[in-house]
Design a protein around this motif. Structure first.
Motif, PDB file in Angstrom:
ATOM      1  N   ARG A   1       3.157  -1.480   5.224  1.00  0.00           N
ATOM      2  CA  ARG A   1       3.035  -3.031   5.046  1.00  0.00           C
ATOM      3  C   ARG A   1       4.103  -3.772   4.905  1.00  0.00           C
ATOM      4  O   ARG A   1       4.571  -4.732   5.382  1.00  0.00           O
ATOM      5  CB  ARG A   1       2.016  -3.385   3.972  1.00  0.00           C
ATOM      6  CG  ARG A   1       1.648  -4.892   3.786  1.00  0.00           C
ATOM      7  CD  ARG A   1       0.526  -5.094   2.992  1.00  0.00           C
ATOM      8  NE  ARG A   1      -0.966  -4.293   3.307  1.00  0.00           N
ATOM      9  CZ  ARG A   1      -1.644  -5.091   4.104  1.00  0.00           C
ATOM     10  NH1 ARG A   1      -1.458  -6.008   4.624  1.00  0.00           N
ATOM     11  NH2 ARG A   1      -2.653  -4.242   4.390  1.00  0.00           N
ATOM     12  N   ALA A   2       5.230  -3.191   4.150  1.00  0.00           N
ATOM     13  CA  ALA A   2       6.476  -3.503   4.029  1.00  0.00           C
ATOM     14  C   ALA A   2       7.402  -3.482   5.261  1.00  0.00           C
ATOM     15  O   ALA A   2       8.445  -3.778   5.121  1.00  0.00           O
ATOM     16  CB  ALA A   2       7.287  -2.957   2.695  1.00  0.00           C
ATOM     17  N   CYS A   3       6.901  -3.057   6.353  1.00  0.00           N
ATOM     18  CA  CYS A   3       7.511  -2.701   7.450  1.00  0.00           C
ATOM     19  C   CYS A   3       8.504  -1.655   7.303  1.00  0.00           C
ATOM     20  O   CYS A   3       9.551  -1.575   8.112  1.00  0.00           O
ATOM     21  CB  CYS A   3       8.225  -4.025   8.114  1.00  0.00           C
ATOM     22  SG  CYS A   3       8.360  -4.290   9.711  1.00  0.00           S
ATOM     23  N   GLY A   4       8.332  -0.703   6.668  1.00  0.00           N
ATOM     24  CA  GLY A   4       9.144   0.503   6.376  1.00  0.00           C
ATOM     25  C   GLY A   4       8.540   1.768   7.373  1.00  0.00           C
ATOM     26  O   GLY A   4       7.292   1.586   7.609  1.00  0.00           O
ATOM     27  N   VAL A   5       9.119   2.482   7.867  1.00  0.00           N
ATOM     28  CA  VAL A   5       8.680   3.472   8.805  1.00  0.00           C
ATOM     29  C   VAL A   5       8.029   4.778   7.837  1.00  0.00           C
ATOM     30  O   VAL A   5       8.732   5.109   6.994  1.00  0.00           O
ATOM     31  CB  VAL A   5       9.717   4.110   9.829  1.00  0.00           C
ATOM     32  CG1 VAL A   5       9.237   5.199  10.642  1.00  0.00           C
ATOM     33  CG2 VAL A   5      10.452   3.045  10.654  1.00  0.00           C
TER      34      VAL A   5
ATOM     35  N   PRO B   1       0.834  -1.229  -0.067  1.00  0.00           N
ATOM     36  CA  PRO B   1       0.019  -0.099  -0.006  1.00  0.00           C
ATOM     37  C   PRO B   1       0.922   1.064   0.055  1.00  0.00           C
ATOM     38  O   PRO B   1       1.844   1.322   0.722  1.00  0.00           O
ATOM     39  CB  PRO B   1      -0.811  -0.159   1.335  1.00  0.00           C
ATOM     40  CG  PRO B   1      -0.759  -1.560   1.609  1.00  0.00           C
ATOM     41  CD  PRO B   1       0.354  -2.087   0.980  1.00  0.00           C
ATOM     42  N   GLY B   2       0.671   2.190  -0.938  1.00  0.00           N
ATOM     43  CA  GLY B   2       1.300   3.518  -1.027  1.00  0.00           C
ATOM     44  C   GLY B   2       2.290   3.545  -2.104  1.00  0.00           C
ATOM     45  O   GLY B   2       3.251   4.346  -2.029  1.00  0.00           O
ATOM     46  N   TYR B   3       2.677   2.327  -2.593  1.00  0.00           N
ATOM     47  CA  TYR B   3       3.225   1.927  -3.641  1.00  0.00           C
ATOM     48  C   TYR B   3       2.642   1.710  -5.174  1.00  0.00           C
ATOM     49  O   TYR B   3       1.557   0.950  -5.038  1.00  0.00           O
ATOM     50  CB  TYR B   3       4.424   1.200  -3.497  1.00  0.00           C
ATOM     51  CG  TYR B   3       5.320   1.567  -2.046  1.00  0.00           C
ATOM     52  CD1 TYR B   3       6.556   2.121  -2.688  1.00  0.00           C
ATOM     53  CD2 TYR B   3       4.959   1.242  -0.964  1.00  0.00           C
ATOM     54  CE1 TYR B   3       7.431   2.815  -1.614  1.00  0.00           C
ATOM     55  CE2 TYR B   3       5.906   1.629   0.034  1.00  0.00           C
ATOM     56  CZ  TYR B   3       7.045   2.509  -0.203  1.00  0.00           C
ATOM     57  OH  TYR B   3       7.792   2.839   0.727  1.00  0.00           O
ATOM     58  N   GLU B   4       3.393   1.843  -6.199  1.00  0.00           N
ATOM     59  CA  GLU B   4       2.650   1.616  -7.594  1.00  0.00           C
ATOM     60  C   GLU B   4       3.877   1.282  -8.456  1.00  0.00           C
ATOM     61  O   GLU B   4       4.874   1.680  -8.240  1.00  0.00           O
ATOM     62  CB  GLU B   4       1.845   2.739  -8.089  1.00  0.00           C
ATOM     63  CG  GLU B   4       2.247   3.834  -8.645  1.00  0.00           C
ATOM     64  CD  GLU B   4       1.413   4.779  -9.025  1.00  0.00           C
ATOM     65  OE1 GLU B   4       0.418   4.518  -9.210  1.00  0.00           O
ATOM     66  OE2 GLU B   4       1.894   6.010  -9.281  1.00  0.00           O
ATOM     67  N   THR B   5       3.291   0.331  -9.679  1.00  0.00           N
ATOM     68  CA  THR B   5       4.256  -0.352 -10.554  1.00  0.00           C
ATOM     69  C   THR B   5       4.501   0.541 -11.480  1.00  0.00           C
ATOM     70  O   THR B   5       3.375   1.297 -12.119  1.00  0.00           O
ATOM     71  CB  THR B   5       4.002  -1.486 -11.015  1.00  0.00           C
ATOM     72  OG1 THR B   5       3.851  -2.465  -9.964  1.00  0.00           O
ATOM     73  CG2 THR B   5       5.015  -1.902 -12.148  1.00  0.00           C
TER      74      THR B   5
END
Length: 378
Positions: free
Chosen positions: A334-338, A257-261
């Motif tokens: 969701r990728a556990c990034g802050v 979530p918050g990212y796109e290809t």
């Protein structure tokens, strides 16, 4: 019995009693002895090979000296001797010694698969490769290389004169040492295009097989079949903000979530929600962060209310003994990034955060977006 008269001058009485007639010199008186009993004084008393012993001529044993007939046996004969030579020796011209016979000059020994080498009293054969000397050493015999059972593995060993041959099955060939039969790679030896044209040439034991070319995203397996390539196996194809899912002949990046290809490429890029979701923070300031966004209030003591889209004082909390301040933590994607550090649970979960807490994992998960009850800070 009459008395014997002395022999005439120049004669003496014979002592061997030989009856050979004697010649009496002319003009001599007739002797009282017969011609058979008188002999000339200059005649030898015994023939060659005899000597006088006790008034008689006895045979001389020439072999007693032990110097005659080397490499043989001396055998005495009346008046002489004879040499019986050992095998490989022959009586020499003097008749008293045995000389080596060069057999290699007197016959075709060891022919045609060897060379004759004379030795003292004999000879030996130097045999060509693939042949061995016979038990008596006088000829060269073929060696049966196939008897050992260590040659032509996977095929049939056929002995030949002085050598052997490996008879391998069709599609196999013996190695230089001829110890075993190896498969012939027809695709490499004769060329794939010459055998299969535009198709793939796949070698199989003893033959080859033509197969269609593999489609993109597939590769040729050990059995010649087309096998899917797992592009996700290297773990770096989609980058740190997506999960890679392998597909037949391809793959897919599932962005967090918050990212796109992006249109071209596979790495997921951050979405600027402040640009794509205009008005998401109402009249307040929107700040994009990695994988999410934050609605910031001008007054740091105020909090953004996603329902009204405005900043205001924090909701009143039940009175508890002593002052209580909201717990601060980090907001995670969701990728556990802050996403943002030092925010409240409400601020994190109301700005598309995925989890909130002080550790990741396991952080405190945010409520589902469809949940009507708003999360409250502890």
């Amino acid at each position: 019995m009459g008395t014997c008269q002395p022999c005439p001058h120049g004669f003496h009485l014979r002592q061997d009693g030989a009856q050979n007639p004697l010649q009496i010199p002319t003009g001599a008186a007739s002797p009282a002895h017969t011609a058979s009993t008188c002999a000339r004084d200059d005649a030898q008393p015994c023939p060659h090979g005899f000597h006088l012993r006790q008034g008689r001529c006895s045979d001389v044993d020439e072999c007693e000296e032990g110097t005659l007939c080397p490499h043989g046996l001396c055998e005495n004969t009346p008046g002489s001797f004879r040499c019986d030579c050992a095998r490989g020796f022959r009586v020499g011209p003097d008749g008293s010694s045995c000389h080596d016979v060069n057999e290699c000059l007197e016959g075709e020994f060891c022919f045609p698969h060897g060379e004759c080498l004379n030795t003292h009293g004999s000879f030996r054969c130097l045999c060509a490769p693939g042949y061995q000397t016979s038990a008596d050493g006088t000829s060269c015999l073929d060696v049966d290389e196939c008897q050992g059972g260590s040659l032509c593995a996977g095929g049939r060993c056929l002995n030949t004169e002085g050598s052997f041959e490996c008879r391998c099955p069709a599609g196999f060939r013996s190695d230089p040492s001829q110890e075993r039969c190896h498969d012939v790679d027809e695709c490499q030896e004769y060329g794939a295009s010459g055998l299969c044209g535009t198709q793939r040439c796949h070698n199989i034991p003893g033959s080859f097989r033509c197969q269609p070319q593999c489609q993109p995203g597939f590769h040729t397996g050990n059995d010649g079949e087309c096998v899917d390539i797992d592009e996700c196996s290297n773990g770096t194809l989609c980058g740190p903000h997506a999960a890679c899912h392998n597909l037949p002949g391809s793959f897919q990046c599932a962005c967090d979530p918050g990212y796109e290809t992006p249109p071209h490429g596979h790495h997921c890029l951050d979405v600027d929600e402040c640009e794509t979701l205009r008005g998401v923070c109402g009249s307040e300031r929107c700040e994009n962060v990695e994988g999410s966004f934050l609605c910031l209030c001008r007054d740091s003591s105020h909090e953004f209310d996603p329902v009204t889209g405005r900043c205001g004082p924090p909701a009143s909390l039940p009175e508890t003994p002593g002052p209580r301040t909201p717990e601060l933590g980090s907001c995670f994607s969701r990728a556990c990034g802050v996403v943002a550090p030092n925010v409240t649970h409400r601020q994190c979960c109301c700005t598309l955060g995925w989890a909130w807490g002080t550790h990741c994992p396991p952080p405190r998960g945010c409520p589902a977006p469809a949940r009507s009850q708003e999360p409250r800070d502890p």
